[in-house]
Design a protein around this motif. Structure first.
Motif, PDB file in Angstrom:
ATOM      1  N   LYS A 123       0.828  -1.201   0.000  1.00 57.46           N
ATOM      2  CA  LYS A 123       0.000   0.000   0.000  1.00 57.46           C
ATOM      3  C   LYS A 123       0.863   1.251   0.000  1.00 57.46           C
ATOM      4  CE  LYS A 123      -3.347  -2.032   2.785  1.00 57.46           C
ATOM      5  NZ  LYS A 123      -4.247  -1.822   3.916  1.00 57.46           N
ATOM      6  N   LYS A 124       2.112   1.097   0.436  1.00 55.32           N
ATOM      7  CA  LYS A 124       2.997   2.249   0.357  1.00 55.32           C
ATOM      8  C   LYS A 124       4.303   1.845  -0.328  1.00 55.32           C
ATOM      9  CE  LYS A 124       5.172   5.903   2.900  1.00 55.32           C
ATOM     10  NZ  LYS A 124       6.163   6.003   3.954  1.00 55.32           N
ATOM     11  N   SER A 125       4.685   2.607  -1.328  1.00 53.13           N
ATOM     12  CA  SER A 125       5.989   2.390  -1.950  1.00 53.13           C
ATOM     13  C   SER A 125       6.551   3.754  -2.322  1.00 53.13           C
ATOM     14  CB  SER A 125       5.868   1.493  -3.184  1.00 53.13           C
ATOM     15  OG  SER A 125       5.134   2.121  -4.208  1.00 53.13           O
ATOM     16  N   LYS A 126       7.787   3.776  -2.780  1.00 57.53           N
ATOM     17  CA  LYS A 126       8.359   5.079  -3.136  1.00 57.53           C
ATOM     18  C   LYS A 126       9.266   4.951  -4.349  1.00 57.53           C
ATOM     19  CE  LYS A 126      12.419   4.851  -0.086  1.00 57.53           C
ATOM     20  NZ  LYS A 126      13.469   4.653  -1.042  1.00 57.53           N
ATOM     21  N   PHE A 127       9.548   6.114  -4.939  1.00 56.52           N
ATOM     22  CA  PHE A 127      10.465   6.154  -6.072  1.00 56.52           C
ATOM     23  C   PHE A 127      11.852   6.594  -5.614  1.00 56.52           C
ATOM     24  CE2 PHE A 127       6.480   6.288  -8.476  1.00 56.52           C
ATOM     25  CZ  PHE A 127       6.769   5.376  -9.480  1.00 56.52           C
ATOM     26  N   ASP A 128      12.863   6.118  -6.327  1.00 55.29           N
ATOM     27  CA  ASP A 128      14.248   6.478  -6.014  1.00 55.29           C
ATOM     28  C   ASP A 128      14.968   6.914  -7.281  1.00 55.29           C
ATOM     29  OD1 ASP A 128      14.583   5.309  -3.088  1.00 55.29           O
ATOM     30  OD2 ASP A 128      13.472   3.844  -4.273  1.00 55.29           O
ATOM     31  N   ARG A 129      16.049   7.601  -7.074  1.00 51.46           N
ATOM     32  CA  ARG A 129      16.882   7.960  -8.217  1.00 51.46           C
ATOM     33  C   ARG A 129      18.021   6.957  -8.350  1.00 51.46           C
ATOM     34  NH1 ARG A 129      17.572  14.587  -8.152  1.00 51.46           N
ATOM     35  NH2 ARG A 129      15.333  15.004  -8.390  1.00 51.46           N
ATOM     36  N   LYS A 130      18.160   6.434  -9.527  1.00 43.72           N
ATOM     37  CA  LYS A 130      19.259   5.510  -9.821  1.00 43.72           C
ATOM     38  C   LYS A 130      20.224   6.308 -10.705  1.00 43.72           C
ATOM     39  CE  LYS A 130      19.959   0.977 -11.999  1.00 43.72           C
ATOM     40  NZ  LYS A 130      19.307  -0.110 -12.737  1.00 43.72           N
ATOM     41  N   ASN A 131      21.372   6.622 -10.146  1.00 46.14           N
ATOM     42  CA  ASN A 131      22.274   7.542 -10.844  1.00 46.14           C
ATOM     43  C   ASN A 131      23.263   6.828 -11.747  1.00 46.14           C
ATOM     44  OD1 ASN A 131      21.695  10.258  -9.352  1.00 46.14           O
ATOM     45  ND2 ASN A 131      21.846   8.695  -7.753  1.00 46.14           N
ATOM     46  N   TYR A 132      23.242   7.186 -12.988  1.00 43.08           N
ATOM     47  CA  TYR A 132      24.318   6.760 -13.879  1.00 43.08           C
ATOM     48  C   TYR A 132      24.361   7.702 -15.064  1.00 43.08           C
ATOM     49  CZ  TYR A 132      20.741   4.064 -16.522  1.00 43.08           C
ATOM     50  OH  TYR A 132      19.639   3.661 -17.231  1.00 43.08           O
ATOM     51  N   PHE A 133      25.492   7.706 -15.727  1.00 49.89           N
ATOM     52  CA  PHE A 133      25.711   8.698 -16.767  1.00 49.89           C
ATOM     53  C   PHE A 133      25.790   8.008 -18.111  1.00 49.89           C
ATOM     54  CE2 PHE A 133      27.269  10.198 -12.770  1.00 49.89           C
ATOM     55  CZ  PHE A 133      26.625  11.417 -12.668  1.00 49.89           C
ATOM     56  N   TYR A 134      24.850   8.342 -18.957  1.00 52.54           N
ATOM     57  CA  TYR A 134      24.819   7.736 -20.273  1.00 52.54           C
ATOM     58  C   TYR A 134      24.114   8.728 -21.185  1.00 52.54           C
ATOM     59  CZ  TYR A 134      25.342   3.760 -23.355  1.00 52.54           C
ATOM     60  OH  TYR A 134      25.746   2.936 -24.370  1.00 52.54           O
ATOM     61  N   PRO A 135      24.574   8.880 -22.421  1.00 49.68           N
ATOM     62  CA  PRO A 135      24.032   9.948 -23.272  1.00 49.68           C
ATOM     63  C   PRO A 135      22.524   9.876 -23.521  1.00 49.68           C
ATOM     64  CG  PRO A 135      25.937   8.916 -24.306  1.00 49.68           C
ATOM     65  CD  PRO A 135      25.646   8.127 -23.076  1.00 49.68           C
ATOM     66  N   ASP A 136      21.915   8.671 -23.373  1.00 50.83           N
ATOM     67  CA  ASP A 136      20.473   8.599 -23.645  1.00 50.83           C
ATOM     68  C   ASP A 136      19.629   8.864 -22.406  1.00 50.83           C
ATOM     69  OD1 ASP A 136      20.765   6.296 -22.185  1.00 50.83           O
ATOM     70  OD2 ASP A 136      20.234   4.916 -23.794  1.00 50.83           O
ATOM     71  N   LEU A 137      20.302   9.267 -21.319  1.00 47.26           N
ATOM     72  CA  LEU A 137      19.588   9.493 -20.061  1.00 47.26           C
ATOM     73  C   LEU A 137      19.733  10.974 -19.689  1.00 47.26           C
ATOM     74  CD1 LEU A 137      18.117   7.684 -17.924  1.00 47.26           C
ATOM     75  CD2 LEU A 137      20.238   7.750 -16.618  1.00 47.26           C
ATOM     76  N   PRO A 138      18.773  11.809 -20.113  1.00 50.19           N
ATOM     77  CA  PRO A 138      18.985  13.258 -20.016  1.00 50.19           C
ATOM     78  C   PRO A 138      19.182  13.768 -18.583  1.00 50.19           C
ATOM     79  CG  PRO A 138      16.739  12.749 -20.739  1.00 50.19           C
ATOM     80  CD  PRO A 138      17.509  11.478 -20.776  1.00 50.19           C
ATOM     81  N   LYS A 139      18.555  13.171 -17.610  1.00 48.75           N
ATOM     82  CA  LYS A 139      18.682  13.669 -16.242  1.00 48.75           C
ATOM     83  C   LYS A 139      19.948  13.158 -15.561  1.00 48.75           C
ATOM     84  CE  LYS A 139      14.610  12.148 -14.595  1.00 48.75           C
ATOM     85  NZ  LYS A 139      13.747  11.565 -15.641  1.00 48.75           N
ATOM     86  N   ALA A 140      20.617  12.181 -16.184  1.00 48.59           N
ATOM     87  CA  ALA A 140      21.763  11.498 -15.584  1.00 48.59           C
ATOM     88  C   ALA A 140      21.344  10.658 -14.378  1.00 48.59           C
ATOM     89  CB  ALA A 140      22.900  12.443 -15.206  1.00 48.59           C
ATOM     90  N   TYR A 141      20.055  10.461 -14.237  1.00 49.78           N
ATOM     91  CA  TYR A 141      19.544   9.459 -13.301  1.00 49.78           C
ATOM     92  C   TYR A 141      18.220   8.958 -13.857  1.00 49.78           C
ATOM     93  CZ  TYR A 141      16.565  13.267 -11.524  1.00 49.78           C
ATOM     94  OH  TYR A 141      15.674  14.301 -11.423  1.00 49.78           O
ATOM     95  N   GLN A 142      17.877   7.743 -13.444  1.00 48.75           N
ATOM     96  CA  GLN A 142      16.608   7.144 -13.854  1.00 48.75           C
ATOM     97  C   GLN A 142      15.721   7.092 -12.632  1.00 48.75           C
ATOM     98  OE1 GLN A 142      16.882   2.909 -14.424  1.00 48.75           O
ATOM     99  NE2 GLN A 142      15.150   2.821 -15.836  1.00 48.75           N
ATOM    100  N   ILE A 143      14.453   7.484 -12.777  1.00 45.84           N
ATOM    101  CA  ILE A 143      13.537   7.337 -11.642  1.00 45.84           C
ATOM    102  C   ILE A 143      13.025   5.896 -11.653  1.00 45.84           C
ATOM    103  CG2 ILE A 143      11.460   8.159 -10.475  1.00 45.84           C
ATOM    104  CD1 ILE A 143      11.809  10.837 -11.847  1.00 45.84           C
ATOM    105  N   SER A 144      13.308   5.202 -10.543  1.00 45.25           N
ATOM    106  CA  SER A 144      12.975   3.790 -10.432  1.00 45.25           C
ATOM    107  C   SER A 144      12.514   3.524  -8.995  1.00 45.25           C
ATOM    108  CB  SER A 144      14.233   2.978 -10.772  1.00 45.25           C
ATOM    109  OG  SER A 144      13.978   1.603 -10.694  1.00 45.25           O
ATOM    110  N   GLN A 145      12.298   2.283  -8.646  1.00 54.13           N
ATOM    111  CA  GLN A 145      11.985   1.953  -7.249  1.00 54.13           C
ATOM    112  C   GLN A 145      13.078   1.025  -6.747  1.00 54.13           C
ATOM    113  OE1 GLN A 145       7.717   0.565  -7.626  1.00 54.13           O
ATOM    114  NE2 GLN A 145       7.450   2.273  -6.193  1.00 54.13           N
ATOM    115  N   PHE A 146      13.648   1.334  -5.593  1.00 56.58           N
ATOM    116  CA  PHE A 146      14.778   0.555  -5.098  1.00 56.58           C
ATOM    117  C   PHE A 146      14.373  -0.358  -3.940  1.00 56.58           C
ATOM    118  CE2 PHE A 146      18.879   0.620  -2.507  1.00 56.58           C
ATOM    119  CZ  PHE A 146      19.404  -0.468  -3.185  1.00 56.58           C
ATOM    120  N   ASP A 147      14.402   0.153  -2.711  1.00 55.81           N
ATOM    121  CA  ASP A 147      14.190  -0.728  -1.555  1.00 55.81           C
ATOM    122  C   ASP A 147      12.723  -0.871  -1.156  1.00 55.81           C
ATOM    123  OD1 ASP A 147      14.196   1.920  -0.884  1.00 55.81           O
ATOM    124  OD2 ASP A 147      15.169   1.658   1.053  1.00 55.81           O
TER     125      ASP A 147
END
Ligand SMILES: [Zn+2]
Length: 477
Positions: A72-96
């Motif tokens: 019922k509760k989850s959250k989003f996290d930033r997964k940081n990596y640098f790659y030219p196709d990733l404009p923010k230099a992080y991907q919004i994903s869910q981690f723990d």
């Protein structure tokens, strides 16, 4: 020494929402580059993401379909990596704290069932696409960000898959479930379903899993099977020659049919995950979850059980007919139209499926439901024989003509007029005295031959039971 392979699969499924996961940009495929972009999916400073509620609903539906626990509760996290196709230099994903854990996908092989545990499913955004110049003399690459921010769910299995064949069964089942609940088109060529495979081997008798290698972005079942088989062999050869398997990410090269090293495998701490500060936690109420559950369509395994019960067809038939939603729909519609249940199943499995596979087409592109049902009803009414129907069917899928028109044009209407058939029967008896004598000597097989001769003379148009009856009457005289 015998080695036991262990495989875990991570499958990215692209959700078929109209808009992206955190902005209102369209998700359509194949448009000119960089037309579906905005400050949010470009990661411009100050732009704020907002979760698309349709993404959440479809993701929850996927979790419920594999009998997983929805949090019922989850959250989003930033997964940081640098790659030219990733404009923010992080991907919004869910981690723990993913929204979904602990599901199951059941595979079946020759009647033997096996549950593969699903460790977790999480939501995340896709990256853009790099396009490299096809001219090897031109050292240029381009970035298309239309895909950046497209919603994905990642389905992570436990390392409980023992072979490449099991991996394909698992993926077939997973794809069928996702197509049944209509959350993705699962088109592997367009990248709507992508597979990463974690593979390790260990000597028989050893409990601890061996060091694993991850093969990235496999985009067909054929590639999955070939890459896993290759990788198992490669690891066994390494160990046998006294070397070590490295923990790394590898790529499958379909041209050379081998995996090649891409980079040493990152651990999760390499990504410097931290909670996404621009998004509130995802909160679901019991009512919301039950509303999504109420929208759940009948799934393949439920349909299969119902087909066996309602239509009294063998379990094997029901399994084939429910493997794809489209097959099941064709089947049920045929039965509703009045085609006997087993006959409908035989036709779909033997004729439609064989042609669909041969031509690599969906049912609807092979032969319209209207034409197929019209043809089968002609057999039922006795206008044509089952054998003639096969000829009409073959013509129908080539020309897409109405079956009634084909039957009329080719003069294929079944002969049910006794007087007409008797003439042919008598002719055949006269011409085949030897067979008549064998029949009278007690060799029943001769009757089959005589029936065949009558059918041949009538170009298959005589009604077979009638031919049988008339032949026997004459022979007994
Ligand atoms: Zn956008």
């Amino acid at each position: 020494m015998n080695y036991i392979p262990t495989i875990g699969l991570e499958v990215h499924v692209q959700l078929n929402t109209n808009t992206k996961i955190f902005c209102g940009c369209k998700t359509s495929f194949g448009d000119p580059p960089n037309v579906h972009i905005c400050p949010v999916c470009l990661g411009l400073p100050g732009a704020l993401p907002v979760l698309n509620n349709e993404v959440l609903k479809k993701a929850v539906l996927a979790g419920l379909a594999i009998k997983a626990e929805i949090h019922k509760k989850s959250k989003f996290d930033r997964k940081n990596y640098f790659y030219p196709d990733l404009p923010k230099a992080y991907q919004i994903s869910q981690f723990d704290e993913p929204y979904c854990t602990n599901g199951v996908i059941t595979i079946e092989e020759e009647g033997r069932k096996k549950d593969i545990c699903i460790i977790r499913i999480h939501m995340e955004e896709d990256a853009g696409k790099l396009m490299h110049s096809e001219d090897s003399n031109v050292q240029e690459s381009y970035v298309d960000l239309n895909r950046a921010g497209t919603p994905l769910i990642e389905i992570v299995s436990a390392p409980e898959i023992d072979s490449s064949d099991e991996a394909v069964l698992y993926l077939t089942q997973l794809k069928s479930i996702m197509q049944y609940i209509e959350i993705s088109d699962c088109n592997m060529e367009q990248g709507s379903l992508r597979v990463d495979a974690n593979i390790s081997v260990r000597p028989e008798g050893q409990e601890k899993l061996g060091t694993r290698a991850e093969i990235k972005n496999l985009n067909s079942f054929k590639a999955v099977k070939a890459a896993i088989d290759y990788e198992i062999e490669r690891q066994i050869d390494l160990i046998n020659s006294g070397e070590k398997v490295l923990q790394e990410t590898r790529l499958w090269n379909a041209v050379s049919s081998r995996t090649v090293s891409m980079r040493s495998k990152e651990e999760s701490h390499d990504y410097r995950y931290f909670p996404e500060p621009d998004l509130v936690p995802v909160v679901l109420t019991d009512d919301e979850i039950s509303a999504i559950l109420n929208d759940m369509p009948e799934l393949a395994y439920q349909k299969k059980e119902r087909f066996v019960k309602d239509y009294s067809i063998p379990e094997y038939d029901a399994g084939v007919l429910t493997a794809k939603k489209e097959y099941a729909e064709y089947y049920e519609n045929l039965v509703k139209k009045g085609v006997p249940a087993k006959k409908a199943s035989n036709w779909l499995m033997a004729e439609m499926l064989a042609f669909a596979r041969e031509k690599d087409l969906e049912f609807k592109d092979l032969c319209s439901f209207e034409n197929l049902s019209a043809l089968l009803l002609e057999i039922e009414s006795g206008t044509i024989s089952g054998k003639i129907a096969k000829t009409v069917f073959a013509e129908m899928i080539e020309t897409n003509k109405d079956p009634l028109q084909i039957i009329k044009e080719k003069g294929l209407v079944q002969i049910t007029d006794e007087n007409a058939i008797v003439l042919v029967v008598e002719e055949v008896l006269k011409e085949n005295q030897e067979s008549v004598q064998s029949f009278l000597d007690g060799k029943d097989k001769a009757l089959g031959f005589l029936v065949g001769q009558v059918m041949k003379k009538t170009q298959g148009k005589a009604n077979p039971p009638l031919v049988n009856k008339l032949l026997l009457e004459r022979l007994k005289k």
